[in-house]
Design a protein around this motif. Structure first.
Motif, PDB file in Angstrom:
ATOM      1  N   LEU A   1      19.635  55.695 -52.083  1.00 37.48           N
ATOM      2  CA  LEU A   1      20.256  54.387 -52.306  1.00 37.48           C
ATOM      3  C   LEU A   1      20.725  54.270 -53.753  1.00 37.48           C
ATOM      4  CD1 LEU A   1      17.693  52.085 -50.432  1.00 37.48           C
ATOM      5  CD2 LEU A   1      20.037  52.524 -49.743  1.00 37.48           C
ATOM      6  N   LEU A   2      19.873  54.743 -54.686  1.00 37.11           N
ATOM      7  CA  LEU A   2      20.226  54.663 -56.106  1.00 37.11           C
ATOM      8  C   LEU A   2      21.438  55.530 -56.417  1.00 37.11           C
ATOM      9  CD1 LEU A   2      16.735  54.623 -57.839  1.00 37.11           C
ATOM     10  CD2 LEU A   2      18.509  52.881 -58.026  1.00 37.11           C
TER      11      LEU A   2
ATOM     12  N   MET B   1      24.595  53.969 -55.754  1.00 38.95           N
ATOM     13  CA  MET B   1      25.015  52.901 -56.664  1.00 38.95           C
ATOM     14  C   MET B   1      25.926  53.424 -57.773  1.00 38.95           C
ATOM     15  SD  MET B   1      23.075  50.178 -55.713  1.00 38.95           S
ATOM     16  CE  MET B   1      23.295  50.696 -54.033  1.00 38.95           C
TER      17      MET B   1
ATOM     18  N   ASP C   1      30.905  49.077 -59.419  1.00 38.26           N
ATOM     19  CA  ASP C   1      30.333  48.062 -58.537  1.00 38.26           C
ATOM     20  C   ASP C   1      31.464  47.258 -57.909  1.00 38.26           C
ATOM     21  OD1 ASP C   1      28.737  46.142 -57.338  1.00 38.26           O
ATOM     22  OD2 ASP C   1      28.757  44.892 -59.138  1.00 38.26           O
TER      23      ASP C   1
ATOM     24  N   SER D   1      31.563  43.254 -58.958  1.00 41.72           N
ATOM     25  CA  SER D   1      31.840  42.828 -60.321  1.00 41.72           C
ATOM     26  C   SER D   1      32.818  43.742 -61.055  1.00 41.72           C
ATOM     27  CB  SER D   1      30.533  42.763 -61.118  1.00 41.72           C
ATOM     28  OG  SER D   1      29.977  44.052 -61.203  1.00 41.72           O
TER      29      SER D   1
ATOM     30  N   VAL E   1      32.059  46.377 -62.553  1.00 45.97           N
ATOM     31  CA  VAL E   1      31.371  47.028 -63.669  1.00 45.97           C
ATOM     32  C   VAL E   1      30.997  48.456 -63.278  1.00 45.97           C
ATOM     33  CG1 VAL E   1      29.304  46.937 -65.115  1.00 45.97           C
ATOM     34  CG2 VAL E   1      30.440  44.826 -64.438  1.00 45.97           C
ATOM     35  N   GLN E   2      31.050  49.367 -64.270  1.00 43.82           N
ATOM     36  CA  GLN E   2      30.633  50.749 -64.005  1.00 43.82           C
ATOM     37  C   GLN E   2      29.119  50.861 -64.118  1.00 43.82           C
ATOM     38  OE1 GLN E   2      32.644  54.054 -64.963  1.00 43.82           O
ATOM     39  NE2 GLN E   2      34.439  53.088 -64.096  1.00 43.82           N
ATOM     40  N   ARG E   3      28.523  51.519 -63.132  1.00 45.57           N
ATOM     41  CA  ARG E   3      27.074  51.679 -63.188  1.00 45.57           C
ATOM     42  C   ARG E   3      26.714  53.160 -63.227  1.00 45.57           C
ATOM     43  NH1 ARG E   3      24.814  47.841 -58.467  1.00 45.57           N
ATOM     44  NH2 ARG E   3      26.453  48.807 -57.257  1.00 45.57           N
ATOM     45  N   PHE E   4      25.807  53.499 -64.072  1.00 48.25           N
ATOM     46  CA  PHE E   4      25.242  54.860 -64.152  1.00 48.25           C
ATOM     47  C   PHE E   4      26.301  55.946 -64.201  1.00 48.25           C
ATOM     48  CE2 PHE E   4      22.500  52.454 -61.049  1.00 48.25           C
ATOM     49  CZ  PHE E   4      21.646  51.952 -62.021  1.00 48.25           C
TER      50      PHE E   4
ATOM     51  N   PHE F   1      27.790  56.924 -67.095  1.00 49.03           N
ATOM     52  CA  PHE F   1      27.671  57.568 -68.401  1.00 49.03           C
ATOM     53  C   PHE F   1      29.027  57.822 -69.037  1.00 49.03           C
ATOM     54  CE2 PHE F   1      24.099  58.916 -65.757  1.00 49.03           C
ATOM     55  CZ  PHE F   1      23.059  58.338 -66.468  1.00 49.03           C
TER      56      PHE F   1
ATOM     57  N   GLU G   1      23.535  46.952 -50.225  1.00 49.05           N
ATOM     58  CA  GLU G   1      23.578  46.066 -51.386  1.00 49.05           C
ATOM     59  C   GLU G   1      24.536  44.904 -51.158  1.00 49.05           C
ATOM     60  OE1 GLU G   1      25.279  47.624 -54.951  1.00 49.05           O
ATOM     61  OE2 GLU G   1      24.186  46.231 -56.207  1.00 49.05           O
TER      62      GLU G   1
END
Lengths: 155, 500
Positions: free
Chosen positions: B177-178, B181, B185, B188, B190-193, B195, B447
């Motif tokens: 699941l992580l 992600m 996103d 929103s 937004v960039q997640r994880f 880097f 999510e």
């Protein structure tokens, strides 16, 4: 205290690592609240679950496991050679072209086998390069540099 | 009558010359890869995923189904002839299949496995067609809360019925699941994880993850094992079944088909569980159970029919609810998403040709296997005598080129190597990668539904427990966990998976 189940112990360590990493990284994002979750909310909660689970597995491997279990047996050669051959292919595809990169890939990954022979590996590489040229370059008209860049005629 | 009209539409799509060619190509290539020892349908699908990307969605899915059937058939060929199962679902086939081969009846074993699969496929196709429409209409009533609970139910189900440690499997789901992600996103932006890596903006590529965890990792494991194989040297004679064989096998095929069709629909069901259950059932029904494991044809017929029936009916939850019940179907879901089709109840109405075309093509694929693959069995056997040390470089070359072709960049190849490393570590720690893939596929959907559900209820989590359907799913999920945790059943489960 002894590590009774090393594989579980290491799994626990891994889960704690990924879990806390997810929590820490999520804190850099907007967490929000339950009614209006930000991008960090769900990963933060998941990270928390994973960390807790990791701790549980870790403790279990130390305290509540009957008997002693074996450590995982690691061989260095096969994973290192196979994985690095794939990475080399990625790095060399543009500079050395499809032929050069395939040659390197085949030679390096063939060395992972305990029955490696130079002659055989080179022969295998030649055959595979021919197949690749016919199938991917000729028939599927695959857009990729074929020759090394220093040999290719500059257009 | 609507059913017949639907199936007719499916036939039109599946039997169009182009799709027929892709189905045939898929079945042949699938068998070619699947026949290699240590490489089962999941690995074959992972390795061959990129080959289907340039095709239109319907053809791609038809070819993938073909690859799947081919690989499964190839896997049982290996089980019978070499006693090395390609994947867990063929383990049972090894028991009696290899013994039959040693008695010189390899031909009969291969034939009954193909014919049994064909029969099971025909039956399961009808089951799928009958169930699909009402179930997807039912699914339209679902709100976000129901969907979220259904996914929880599906994920729990997939680990309860799988082998290995439950705690670890739960962890693998969460890890999946992580990983799902990673990237932008949806809500929103937004960039997640990621880097700051631009290639990760769209998330971790499904092909890279699947190929790393299953393709590359299993190649490394096979090299490490250096297992000696004793391929049958004697010539393969007589693919025809004797009357006595047919008489003995027919009821087993029937029972296996029913058993598989039923178990395939359950979350976490599918090939492994059903082939194992069918074998046990057959042994229980038999008048002389001690003949099993010594080359009883029914011990081949039942599990082979069951796993094919289950393979087909496990499309039901994917195509109607959008929940992949096992890894193979997760691959299919991944492929559909790459083609821009969100698996779920809308598929039937928005892409009827795709839906019915794929269903019918499963039947066509099975027919092709009987008509074409069976006579070719000699070639597959010869392929088995090519040493693995010459084959795996070839597989790696095709993997790498395929990966490059997905986005025309080399980043995906590197990412795959990284996923391969993760897979190798997981294997060493005895963590099953299958739940991870399921979590990865379901992560973003889960999510989204959680966020939407909570938004609608203004942050009140009781919405998941007050809506009757949602509550039902959660209660079922909890019940499954409790049942498995009971000491008695746990012992039975451990014993059951050991006997494999």
């Amino acid at each position: 205290m002894r590590i009774r189940h090393p594989k579980d112990f290491l799994t626990g360590v891994m889960f704690v690592f990924f879990g806390t990493a997810a929590m820490v990284l999520s804190m850099g994002l907007t967490i929000g609240k339950a009614a209006k979750m930000g991008p960090g909310y769900f990963p933060f909660v998941l990270g928390g679950f994973l960390t807790a689970l990791g701790v549980l597995i870790l403790l279990r491997s130390l305290l509540w496991t009957a008997g002693l279990h074996a450590w995982p047996v690691l061989h260095f050669k096969p994973p290192a050679l196979v994985l690095s051959s794939v990475v080399l292919f990625a790095l060399l595809l543009r500079p050395l072209g499809l032929m050069g990169a395939t040659l390197v890939l085949v030679i390096v990954c063939s060395r992972a086998s305990h029955e490696f022979q130079w002659k055989e590996a080179l022969l295998n590489a030649t055959v595979l390069i021919l197949i690749v040229l016919v199938v991917f370059v000729y028939f599927l008209e695959f857009q990729v540099p074929v020759w090394p860049s220093f040999l290719a005629p500059h257009a | 009558m609507e059913l017949i009209a639907n199936l007719a539409l499916g036939f039109q799509t599946a039997v169009s010359p182009m799709n027929l060619v892709y189905c045939l190509a898929g079945a042949l290539i699938g068998t070619l890869i699947g026949v290699l020892p240590g490489i089962g349908p999941v690995q074959t699908l992972a390795i061959l995923l990129p080959t289907t990307f340039s095709l239109p969605p319907v053809s791609a899915l038809i070819m993938l189904s073909g690859i799947y059937y081919g690989a499964q058939y190839g896997g049982s060929t290996t089980s019978i002839l070499v006693n090395v199962p390609g994947e867990a679902s063929s383990v049972v086939t090894c028991l009696d299949g290899y013994q039959m081969a040693r008695q010189g009846r390899a031909g009969a074993a291969l034939t009954i496995s193909a014919l049994g699969s064909f029969f099971a496929g025909c039956f399961a196709t009808v089951v799928l067609a009958v169930l699909a429409v009402p179930l997807s209409e039912f699914a339209f009533k679902f709100g976000s809360a129901e969907y979220f609970s259904l996914m929880v139910f599906g994920l729990i189900g997939s680990i309860v019925l799988a082998s290995g440690s439950m705690l670890k499997a739960v962890g693998m789901i969460i890890l999946g699941l992580l990983l799902g992600m990673v990237g932008t996103d949806v809500t929103s932006g937004v960039q997640r994880f990621a880097f700051g890596i631009p290639e990760l903006a769209d998330g971790i590529g499904f092909v890279s993850l699947a190929m790393g965890l299953f393709g590359i990792c299993d190649i490394i494991n096979s090299i490490e094992k250096q297992e000696k194989r004793d391929i049958l040297k004697q010539k393969l004679t007589g693919l025809w079944l004797s009357m006595a064989d047919l008489k003995a096998a027919a009821p087993a095929v029937l029972r296996g088909t029913l058993c598989g069709s039923l178990l395939g629909i359950l979350p976490g069901g599918g090939a492994i569980l059903s082939s194992f259950t069918a074998y046990m059932l057959e042994k229980k029904c038999s008048r002389n159970p001690e003949s099993f494991g010594k080359g009883n044809i029914r011990g081949v017929a039942a599990p082979e029919s069951a796993n094919n029936a289950a393979a087909q009916t496990s499309f039901v939850p994917l195509l109607t609810l959008g929940i992949p019940p096992n890894v193979v179907l997760a691959m299919m879901a991944g492929a559909m998403m790459i083609h821009g089709i969100q698996p779920g109840p809308r598929v039937i109405t928005s892409n009827p040709d795709l839906f019915w075309g794929v269903i019918v093509s499963m039947w066509v694929g099975n027919a092709i296997l009987v008509l074409l693959n069976l006579p070719l069995v000699g070639i597959w056997v010869r392929l088995l005598s090519v040493p693995f040390r010459l084959l795996y470089p070839a597989i790696l070359v095709f993997c790498c080129i395929g990966l490059y072709s997905v986005n025309n960049n080399t980043f995906d190849i590197g990412l795959t190597a990284l996923c391969g490393l993760l897979g190798y570590i997981l294997h060493k720690l005895e963590c099953e990668p299958a739940p991870l893939i399921l979590g990865f596929i379901l992560g973003p959907m889960m999510e989204e539904n959680l966020r939407r559900g909570m938004l609608l209820s203004r942050g009140d989590p009781s919405v998941f427990f007050t809506r009757p359907l949602s509550l039902t799913f959660l209660v079922l999920a909890a019940a499954m966990l409790v049942v498995v945790a009971l000491p008695n059943i746990r012992r039975g489960r451990e014993k059951a998976f050991k006997e494999e």
